[in-house]
Enzyme design. Structure first.
Site, PDB file in Angstrom:
ATOM      1  N   ASN A   1      36.532  31.857  26.319  1.00 43.45           N
ATOM      2  CA  ASN A   1      35.131  32.039  25.939  1.00 43.45           C
ATOM      3  C   ASN A   1      34.334  32.460  27.166  1.00 43.45           C
ATOM      4  O   ASN A   1      34.463  31.866  28.237  1.00 43.45           O
ATOM      5  CB  ASN A   1      34.556  30.735  25.403  1.00 43.45           C
ATOM      6  CG  ASN A   1      35.465  30.091  24.387  1.00 43.45           C
ATOM      7  OD1 ASN A   1      35.807  30.700  23.398  1.00 43.45           O
ATOM      8  ND2 ASN A   1      35.911  28.882  24.678  1.00 43.45           N
TER       9      ASN A   1
ATOM     10  N   HIS B   1      44.879  33.165  34.300  1.00 43.48           N
ATOM     11  CA  HIS B   1      44.928  33.953  33.062  1.00 43.48           C
ATOM     12  C   HIS B   1      43.542  34.055  32.421  1.00 43.48           C
ATOM     13  O   HIS B   1      43.059  35.144  32.099  1.00 43.48           O
ATOM     14  CB  HIS B   1      45.921  33.281  32.100  1.00 43.48           C
ATOM     15  CG  HIS B   1      46.070  33.963  30.781  1.00 43.48           C
ATOM     16  ND1 HIS B   1      47.151  34.739  30.475  1.00 43.48           N
ATOM     17  CD2 HIS B   1      45.274  33.989  29.688  1.00 43.48           C
ATOM     18  CE1 HIS B   1      47.017  35.223  29.243  1.00 43.48           C
ATOM     19  NE2 HIS B   1      45.878  34.772  28.743  1.00 43.48           N
ATOM     20  N   GLU B   2      42.896  32.927  32.260  1.00 45.38           N
ATOM     21  CA  GLU B   2      41.604  32.927  31.566  1.00 45.38           C
ATOM     22  C   GLU B   2      40.537  33.653  32.375  1.00 45.38           C
ATOM     23  O   GLU B   2      39.723  34.385  31.818  1.00 45.38           O
ATOM     24  CB  GLU B   2      41.164  31.488  31.255  1.00 45.38           C
ATOM     25  CG  GLU B   2      42.172  30.658  30.445  1.00 45.38           C
ATOM     26  CD  GLU B   2      42.674  31.344  29.188  1.00 45.38           C
ATOM     27  OE1 GLU B   2      41.908  32.113  28.577  1.00 45.38           O
ATOM     28  OE2 GLU B   2      43.847  31.137  28.836  1.00 45.38           O
TER      29      GLU B   2
ATOM     30  N   HIS C   1      40.571  37.347  31.958  1.00 49.04           N
ATOM     31  CA  HIS C   1      39.934  37.823  30.727  1.00 49.04           C
ATOM     32  C   HIS C   1      38.422  38.030  30.872  1.00 49.04           C
ATOM     33  O   HIS C   1      37.820  38.713  30.051  1.00 49.04           O
ATOM     34  CB  HIS C   1      40.132  36.803  29.610  1.00 49.04           C
ATOM     35  CG  HIS C   1      41.439  36.892  28.879  1.00 49.04           C
ATOM     36  ND1 HIS C   1      41.936  38.064  28.369  1.00 49.04           N
ATOM     37  CD2 HIS C   1      42.333  35.923  28.536  1.00 49.04           C
ATOM     38  CE1 HIS C   1      43.081  37.812  27.743  1.00 49.04           C
ATOM     39  NE2 HIS C   1      43.349  36.534  27.846  1.00 49.04           N
TER      40      HIS C   1
ATOM     41  N   GLU D   1      46.080  40.644  25.897  1.00 49.84           N
ATOM     42  CA  GLU D   1      46.895  39.510  26.329  1.00 49.84           C
ATOM     43  C   GLU D   1      47.975  39.910  27.328  1.00 49.84           C
ATOM     44  O   GLU D   1      48.269  39.180  28.265  1.00 49.84           O
ATOM     45  CB  GLU D   1      47.507  38.806  25.117  1.00 49.84           C
ATOM     46  CG  GLU D   1      46.484  38.086  24.249  1.00 49.84           C
ATOM     47  CD  GLU D   1      45.660  37.064  25.023  1.00 49.84           C
ATOM     48  OE1 GLU D   1      45.991  36.727  26.175  1.00 49.84           O
ATOM     49  OE2 GLU D   1      44.651  36.594  24.465  1.00 49.84           O
TER      50      GLU D   1
HETATM   51 ZN   LIG Z   1      44.860  35.339  27.033  1.00 49.25          ZN
END
Ligand SMILES: [Zn+2]
Ligand SMILES: *[C@@H]1O[C@H](CO)[C@@H](O)[C@H](O)[C@H]1NC(C)=O
Ligand SMILES: *[C@@H]1O[C@H](CO)[C@@H](O)[C@H](O)[C@H]1NC(C)=O
Ligand SMILES: *[C@@H]1O[C@H](CO)[C@@H](O)[C@H](O)[C@H]1NC(C)=O
Ligand SMILES: *[C@@H]1O[C@H](CO)[C@@H](O)[C@H](O)[C@H]1NC(C)=O
Length: 956
Positions: free
Chosen positions: A350, A382-383, A386, A405
């Site tokens: 988010n 990883h987050e 994003h 992803e």
């Molecule tokens: Zn992801």
């Protein structure tokens, strides 16, 4: 979405019985590595639950626009005002609810007399007989609403208007609604935990992929970006969080207060987050120059214990790394990360408020293991990746999820490496992504990375996109691309892509365009075709090639690699299953210039060798393909492994290729097993892990057969040399330092002397049972020791673990115990544990399917778990949500060992019996399980005798 990880195997001491010489050293290290490290880093997304083609959505074209799952796109939202009020105490019907109101401003871009907007499971307030109020934001008045109704199947609120909306005009639509704040982990939901004996309730959210519509009526597709003005009403002693920075507005004289948030940037609905809780945070800006608020939130006790400190320490450096890598500043004014007691995925990106499972964010320097720490690092990396790739620039529709992803999965290794440069973490992508997805992509029922937009429609189909192909093959092919373009060129193309499409949406070919531009602007860089043409081969057709080099003539060929050589590929490919293959290679230890294999067969004279010379392909293991050689070259490589293994830099790849070529009947099984004989001298983690994973397949196939019995009767004749060694600087980070060497020494003593080890482990566990406040077991050994002590013990050991599980204040400790309790050999304890998995007061819903999987991993538990799931499928399916990610993994986990005709029949019957219930996001996993079982049956039949012979001969 983040990844779901969990310990998927309990090899543990069960393995120790296998004492053939070839396995002795493997076993010794399997404990330290296998349990603690690798298993913690398990699956992503859908695990291995993907396969076959997507079934067509509906046989006929739906008649009405509201019968289609996709919005008509005649209306485009620009902003929302949303106010939500979750009630953290139950109402008079013992129901937890939330209420809210929302106004969306939108522009009409195509003439229409219908307003179709997503709304799911919300009770909408009536305004003069209609479910919404429409206002025009221009001079003219808005058309009156003639009729309004809900369509539960497609999750819409539909308004039929008396006349059409005018193109180019802005309107606003107001709704007021009430929804249940359920414990279903979807949309706006409820999480509970106990602190100091008091039950606490948290309201939190998970919108990806299609749950924002369960929170407020909205145009819930990723391309429908808008600005969100959010307010949350909550108790005065609670805090509220959302994507923007909070601008507090306290209204006096009211028992509740309203927290208002800064308007968001233009963003997709699936990235929204709303949280009300009484958590506390730590914040800091150390090591971070930009004025950015970075906070880590968690339960009060976890923060007080310092469990958020590590996450805070690495967040700043990782964000800075990405700013440089993407050449784009962090787009928001704050970065919150919060650990939640109930959370379905591993983490969720988010925008500005990332949510995590506790095990993925919290780290305790005393209690946590090295594996736990590594997981925290990679999930955060990883987050945060994003925040740009995925959030700032978002794919148009879920069919391109693999780009989002796969990309995050690839760059998480770069981000994590920046945070922890001593770990050599970048190499691990080979194990965790490349090798893992090779297994699935080698099935005839695999599918291409790219799907047509119209193949992905309803929520279950969207959910099914979160699978290993999207995550890991996506990562593997992007890594290959970055390698053959070189990282600076890749990063330049990427930066141009991100800056061009900031705050909007793309399709994957937009990235290829920008990378191609970067190639053209790089003098001296030559690739044989455009980025498009090269990548199309990897994204539009499924699978990957096995490249075979005959070093006698320098003849090199490629062929679609299939694990089952008898399987029939009925999916056509416009490229006839040939690829443009970039090959890094070396000859007798000397690096050669990259070679491109562009057709089925080619001859490259430089690759022809004789005498002592050898050739090694895919030396940097960045190519997404397998390699086979003529037998002479194999022999030369194998003898090199046994004399001077360090010369072969891609040892993990050699092992994995050999085992898989053997499974595909391209080489014989003995050749594959021979790649493991040098391992007693191996110091690196990755080749070890590679061998363990391959041997694990043998164990799964044979642990119920005489092969297992035969090997376990043999006693070891040599011990590993490892004991005397000091690990070199290149060894895996868990093994650095004297402390770890001592641990390994203990491990090895255990593995070569089962009895002594039992006593040791039982002794430690008993010490802990006698004094629960002081756990004498080292964090890196806990998983192994708990599992073994429970396997050797009885109800007393089990019940103690249960008590410690319920009292654990560190989530990763609870996770270890939850996995270890599945190790018991007592059927009644296993059955009782299975029952617990469906009681949310005992096992959290988020953990139910993985717990069943752990039980299925145990050779005694497997049939019990299978019976349990068969008997309760319809109940589990109803209770645990149709769109949930976990079903594919559940089916997969239970059927991994299936290798008999009887099991195949049972599986088919299970499929027939539950047609009326359905399989939701596990539909393809069921098909895949059938295919894999069929392959296993054949493999076991073909290899049983050979494997038996190998172990018998090697161990005498
Ligand atoms: Zn992801
Ligand atoms: C949303 O809230 C803002 C601030 O209160 C207000 O100015 C604006 O008019 C509202 N928009 C709608 C569509 O209600
Ligand atoms: C919504 O309305 C239905 C029908 O009146 C009712 O059964 C349901 O309980 C309501 N939902 C909530 C969360 O109150
Ligand atoms: C976080 O960083 C501080 C300062 O460098 C250090 O003292 C502390 O040990 C770190 N904490 C963890 C858990 O790594
Ligand atoms: C970074 O971005 C700036 C502005 O967007 C651009 O001028 C510059 O060339 C970029 N640098 C690289 C290395 O791509």
């Amino acid at each position: 979405m983040g990844k779901v990880y969990y310990i998927s195997k309990n090899v543990g001491l069960g393995l120790l019985a296998l004492a053939a010489v070839a396995l002795v050293t493997i076993l010794a290290l399997s404990i330290a590595y296998d349990k603690e490290k690798a298993r913690n880093r398990g699956t992503s997304g859908d695990g291995t639950g993907d396969s076959t083609s997507m079934p067509p959505t509906t046989s006929s074209t739906p008649k009405e626009p509201w019968d289609r799952y996709r919005l008509p796109h005649s209306l485009v939202p620009s902003s929302y005002n949303v106010t939500l009020w979750p009630r953290l105490t139950p109402d008079e019907n013992s129901l937890y609810i939330f209420t809210g109101r929302s106004t969306v401003e939108f522009r009409c871009v195509k003439e229409t007399d219908l307003i179709i907007i997503h709304s799911n499971k919300l009770n909408l307030t009536d305004f003069n007989g209609q479910l919404a109020k429409l206002t025009s934001l221009s001079e003219a008045t808005a058309p009156a609403i003639q009729k309004s109704w809900l369509v539960p199947k497609t999750e819409y609120l539909v308004l039929q208007l008396q006349r059409t909306l005018a193109v180019g005009v802005m309107y606003s639509l107001h709704t007021e609604f009430l929804g249940e704040l359920a414990d279903d982990l979807e949309g706006f939901y409820r999480s509970e935990y106990t602190e100091d004996g008091v039950k606490k309730v948290v309201a939190t959210s998970q919108m990806q992929a299609a749950y924002a519509r369960k929170t407020f009526p909205c145009f819930d597709e990723p391309a429908m970006k808008a600005v969100f003005n959010v307010s949350i009403i909550h108790e005065r002693d609670m805090i509220a969080l959302s994507n923007g920075r909070e601008i507090d507005a306290i209204v006096d004289g009211v028992p509740v207060r309203t927290t208002t948030f800064e308007p968001t940037r233009r963003m997709s609905t699936y990235l929204l987050a709303f949280i009300v809780c009484d958590f506390i945070s730590i914040q800091g800006v150390k090591n971070f120059s930009v004025s950015l608020q970075v906070r880590i939130w968690a339960r009060r006790k976890a923060i007080d214990d310092g469990q958020g400190e590590y996450a805070l320490n690495i967040t700043g450096p990782i964000l800075q790394f990405y700013e440089r890598y993407y050449n784009a500043t962090y787009p928001l004014s704050k970065s919150d990360q919060i650990a939640l007691p109930d959370f379905n995925a591993g983490a969720m990106e988010n925008w500005g408020l990332i949510t995590y499972r506790e095990t993925a964010l919290l780290y305790d320097p005393v209690m946590s293991s090295t594996g736990n720490k590594e997981r925290v690092t990679t999930v955060i990396a990883h987050e945060l990746a994003h925040m740009w790739f995925g959030n700032l620039v978002t794919v148009q529709w879920w069919n391109d999820l693999w780009l989002n992803e796969g990309f995050a999965m690839y760059v998480e290794y770069l981000g994590a490496d920046h945070a922890e440069p001593t770990w050599n973490i970048k190499d691990q992508i080979i194990l965790y992504d490349v090798h893992k997805v090779f297994g699935i992509d080698a099935l005839a029922s695999s599918h291409p990375l790219t799907r047509r937009e119209d193949e992905v429609n309803d929520p279950a189909q969207i959910s099914e996109m979160f699978n290993t192909i999207s995550y890991s093959k996506g990562a593997a092919v992007l890594r290959m691309l970055s390698e053959f373009l070189s990282e600076p060129v890749f990063a330049r193309g990427l930066s141009s892509y991100l800056n061009t499409f900031a705050f909007s949406n793309t399709v994957y070919t937009d990235l290829w365009d920008h990378l191609q531009k970067a190639v053209e602007n790089t003098p001296g860089l030559h690739i044989p075709h455009t980025v498009h043409d090269i990548m199309n081969r990897w994204t539009l057709q499924m699978g990957f090639p096995v490249v075979t080099l005959d070093t006698r003539r320098g003849r090199i060929t490629q062929k679609h690699f299939l694990l089952d050589p008898d399987s029939v590929v009925d999916r056509p490919s416009q490229f006839n299953y040939t690829w443009f293959v970039p090959i890094k290679w070396m000859k007798t230890g000397v690096e050669q210039q990259q070679y491109w294999l562009l057709k089925d067969t080619d001859t490259h004279d430089e690759m022809s060798v004789s005498g002592e010379d050898w050739v090694l392909l895919n030396t940097n293991v960045s190519g997404f393909f397998r390699v086979n050689y003529d037998l002479q070259n194999w022999d030369r490589l194998l003898s090199l492994l046994n004399t001077d293994h360090q010369v072969i830099i891609n040892r993990a790849q050699i092992i994995d290729d050999a085992f898989n070529l053997a499974r595909a009947k391209i080489i014989n099984t003995t050749l594959a097993l021979r790649t493991t004989t040098y391992l007693s001298r191996e110091r690196d983690y990755i080749p070890w892990e590679s061998a363990l994973r391959n041997l694990d397949y043998y164990i799964l196939m044979f642990d119920r057969t005489e092969v297992y019995g035969a090997t376990s009767r043999k006693s070891p004749t040599t011990g590993p040399e490892f004991l005397q060694d000091t690990p070199t600087s290149k060894t895996f980070h868990t093994r650095q330092g004297t402390k770890y060497n001592q641990i390994n020494a203990i491990e090895i003593a255990c593995s070569t002397n089962v009895e002594g080890c039992r006593e040791l482990i039982k002794g430690w566990y008993r010490q802990w049972m006698e004094n629960p406040q002081h756990n004498p077991i080292h964090p890196n050994l806990k998983s192994t020791v708990y599992c073994s002590a429970i396997a050797f013990g009885g109800v007393e050991e089990w019940d103690f673990a249960w008590k410690m599980f319920k009292n654990a204040t560190l989530a990763s400790e609870a996770a270890r115990l939850r996995s270890a309790m599945a190790c018991t050999k007592a059927p009644w304890l296993l059955n009782r544990y299975l029952e617990y998995t469906l009681d949310p007061s005992k096992i959290r819903k988020q953990d139910a399917t993985s717990t069943i999987q752990y039980i299925a991993r145990n050779v005694v538990g497997m049939p019990l778990a299978w019976n349990f799931v068969r008997a309760k499928w319809s109940y589990i399916f109803q209770q645990y949500g149709r769109g949930s990610f976990s079903f594919a993994r559940l089916v997969n986990g239970i059927t991994t060992r299936f290798s008999t005709d009887f099991e195949l029949q049972e599986l088919k019957k299970f499929k027939e019996d539950n047609v009326h219930v359905g399989f939701g996001s596990a539909s393809l996993a069921v098909e895949q399980a059938i295919e894999k079982t069929t392959t296993n049956i054949k493999w076991v039949t073909a290899n049983k005798a050979g494997v038996l012979t190998w172990f018998t001969e090697e161990s005498t």
